[in-house]
Write an enzyme that holds these catalytic residues in place. Structure first.
Site, PDB file in Angstrom:
ATOM      1  N   GLY A   1      -8.280  -5.116  -2.313  1.00  0.00           N
ATOM      2  CA  GLY A   1      -7.932  -4.660  -0.976  1.00  0.00           C
ATOM      3  C   GLY A   1      -7.374  -5.803  -0.160  1.00  0.00           C
ATOM      4  N   CYS A   2      -7.509  -5.716   1.152  1.00  0.00           N
ATOM      5  CA  CYS A   2      -7.002  -6.745   2.051  1.00  0.00           C
ATOM      6  C   CYS A   2      -7.605  -8.101   1.683  1.00  0.00           C
ATOM      7  CB  CYS A   2      -7.348  -6.392   3.495  1.00  0.00           C
ATOM      8  SG  CYS A   2      -6.906  -7.674   4.676  1.00  0.00           S
ATOM      9  N   PHE A   3      -6.749  -9.087   1.478  1.00  0.00           N
ATOM     10  CA  PHE A   3      -7.233 -10.374   0.985  1.00  0.00           C
ATOM     11  C   PHE A   3      -8.089 -11.149   1.968  1.00  0.00           C
ATOM     12  CE2 PHE A   3      -2.515 -12.013   1.257  1.00  0.00           C
ATOM     13  CZ  PHE A   3      -2.511 -11.973   2.642  1.00  0.00           C
TER      14      PHE A   3
END
Length: 185
Positions: free
Chosen positions: A30-32
């Protein structure tokens, strides 16, 4: 005339091992930003770097990756001391961080850049990743969509993405168990 903050769009050098006992690991979940923060808090993680990998465009920008046309995933490259934390423990953090059955999304973040992937750096990591995926599947009714693929070229994200949540005031100290808030929730 007021001053406005500008984002640092420069690109850092890709992290490399700094110790004899250190290894690299690369994960997409997902979002890093939040993936980086969860690993920054782990004893034995020496360095973290957010970036892009798994696609076909050289030197992509955040804007390029968000377009969905590069094939890259938002990922975190980590240097860890294998004498302090094992790859198996790194995998446990990965599986516990996200829902690996959601395909090209994590929560409200939708697109192939948010896919779940383990980018292995050697055959031992590949075997451990495959074994852990089989074990983790027992927890879910839906099939796990996590890719397990060789680590390719890693393109560090722009500097303003590095340590983003820590810069925003969230705790990155080793052992910290505070909730990780992304996008204010």
């Amino acid at each position: 005339m007021g001053t406005s903050a500008t984002k640092d769009h420069s690109i850092p050098q890709t992290i490399q091992p700094t110790k004899e006992s250190s290894q690299l690991a690369t994960f997409a979940a997902g979002c890093f930003w939040s993936v980086e923060l969860v690993y920054q808090r782990k004893e034995g993680v020496l360095q973290s770097q957010v970036g892009y990998t798994g696609g076909n465009k050289e030197n992509p920008s955040y804007k390029d990756v968000c377009s969905g046309s590069t094939g890259h995933a938002e990922a975190v490259r980590l240097e860890y001391d294998s004498a302090v934390i094992s790859y198996q423990d790194m995998l446990k953090v990965f599986w516990n961080k996200h829902n690996p059955t959601q395909g090209n999304r994590q929560g409200n973040d939708v697109g192939s850049q948010y896919r779940s992937a383990i980018f292995y750096h050697n055959e031992e990591q590949k075997e451990l990743a495959e074994k852990s995926k089989t074990e983790r599947q027992k927890v879910y009714e839906s099939p796990i969509t996590t890719q397990i693929v060789p680590a390719g070229t890693f393109y560090p994200a722009e500097n303003y993405h590095q340590g983003y949540l820590e810069k925003g005031g969230q705790c990155a100290s080793k052992g910290c168990n505070d909730s990780i808030l992304c996008y204010g929730y």
